[in-house]
Design an enzyme around this catalytic site. Structure first.
Site: not given
Length: 309
Positions: A171, A240
């Site tokens: 991911k 982030k």
């Protein structure tokens, strides 16, 4: 199978609704606001007082939280998941966070004979709503097969990528590439516009050429070309994720020169007040450095050429 669901944000809420709609007895709890949990309750879910209570009531607990700190607090904090865990219970963590944090969670839950699947997702809020997510699963293959019917309510593509932690790795790599692709669109289209090109023509030609990426389809129509930045995925969340990639690169001593620049641009866009907008606003921020607003150029071009409408 009784299912706990913790994390009813932009992605989690529609995912949880699909779980409830599929007929799973579902338990949740309230985090920052009541509305998502109340909507789930109206569909038949049960609202409990804490993650510990959700854990105790459920066979499988799904978490999809903003980052490492929230996952750590949800598992280890007061009235956290760990307090309600018992032998045989399963955690499916769908948070985009570091593999290190999830392995710490797995170690703690294994000590009470719990099991863990690492299952972050890709596909945005549209995929969350229609069940079209890609789910990158790290963990025991037999455990994945046991949980597959539950995962299939949320994702159309479920890929086993290795042991626990590898879901997070895959991911994060996806996110660093997606962020870089997005910014290249902003920079390249700004140059094209300054050289006199119509951004809609650029899109039409490049989508069948070697410069194409799926990010063009995802974030030009409906976002950059309309000047609309209602978040499908917030800029600060992408920032982030890019920084997670930087942290992983530092730990592995891998130079990531392009990703370092991407991180700085996302930080600058966030500092300019775009953190709660869709992450495509970072591309418009970059184009804005050249004095270009893609949606305004499109409107001006359409007005000058009515036949192009």
């Amino acid at each position: 199978m009784k299912v706990g669901f913790i994390g009813l944000g932009a992605m989690g809420a529609p995912m949880a609704q699909r779980v409830v709609s599929a007929g799973f007895e579902t338990f949740t709890t309230i985090h920052k606001c009541c509305e998502p949990a109340d909507a789930l309750a109206r569909m038949g879910a049960t609202i409990l007082t804490s993650p510990a209570a959700v854990s105790e009531a459920s066979d499988v607990i799904i978490t999809i939280l903003p980052a490492d700190a929230e996952l750590t607090e949800t598992v280890f904090g007061p009235h956290g998941l760990l307090e309600g865990f018992s032998p045989g219970k399963i955690l499916i963590d769908m948070t985009t966070c570091t593999a290190t944090t999830l392995r710490e969670v797995e170690q703690a839950l294994s000590a009470v004979q719990g099991r863990v699947l690492d299952a972050p997702v890709s596909g945005g809020t549209a995929g969350a709503a229609n069940g079209g997510l890609t789910i990158m699963v790290g963990g025991d293959l037999n455990l994945l097969e046991y949980c597959r019917p539950l995962l299939a309510t949320m994702g159309s593509r479920i890929v086993h990528v290795g042991p626990v932690g590898q879901g997070k790795v895959v991911k994060i790599i996806n996110q660093m590439m997606a962020a870089a692709n997005l910014l290249m669109i902003g920079e390249a289209f700004a140059l094209g516009v300054r050289c006199g090109a119509d951004p809609t023509i650029l899109y039409d030609v490049i989508k069948d050429s070697s410069g194409y990426s799926r990010m063009m389809d995802s974030r030009l129509p409906g976002f950059l070309l309309e000047g609309a930045f209602q978040p499908g995925f917030k800029l600060d969340l992408m920032k982030k994720d890019v920084n997670l990639a930087l942290d992983s690169a530092r730990a592995q001593r891998v130079p990531v020169l392009l990703t370092s620049t991407v991180s700085q641009i996302f930080s600058a866009a966030s500092g300019a007040g775009k953190g709660d907008a869709d992450f495509s606003a970072a591309a418009q921020y970059l184009a804005g450095l050249a004095g270009v607003e893609l949606h305004k150029v499109q409107k001006e071009t359409s007005a000058a050429n009515p036949s192009s409408k």
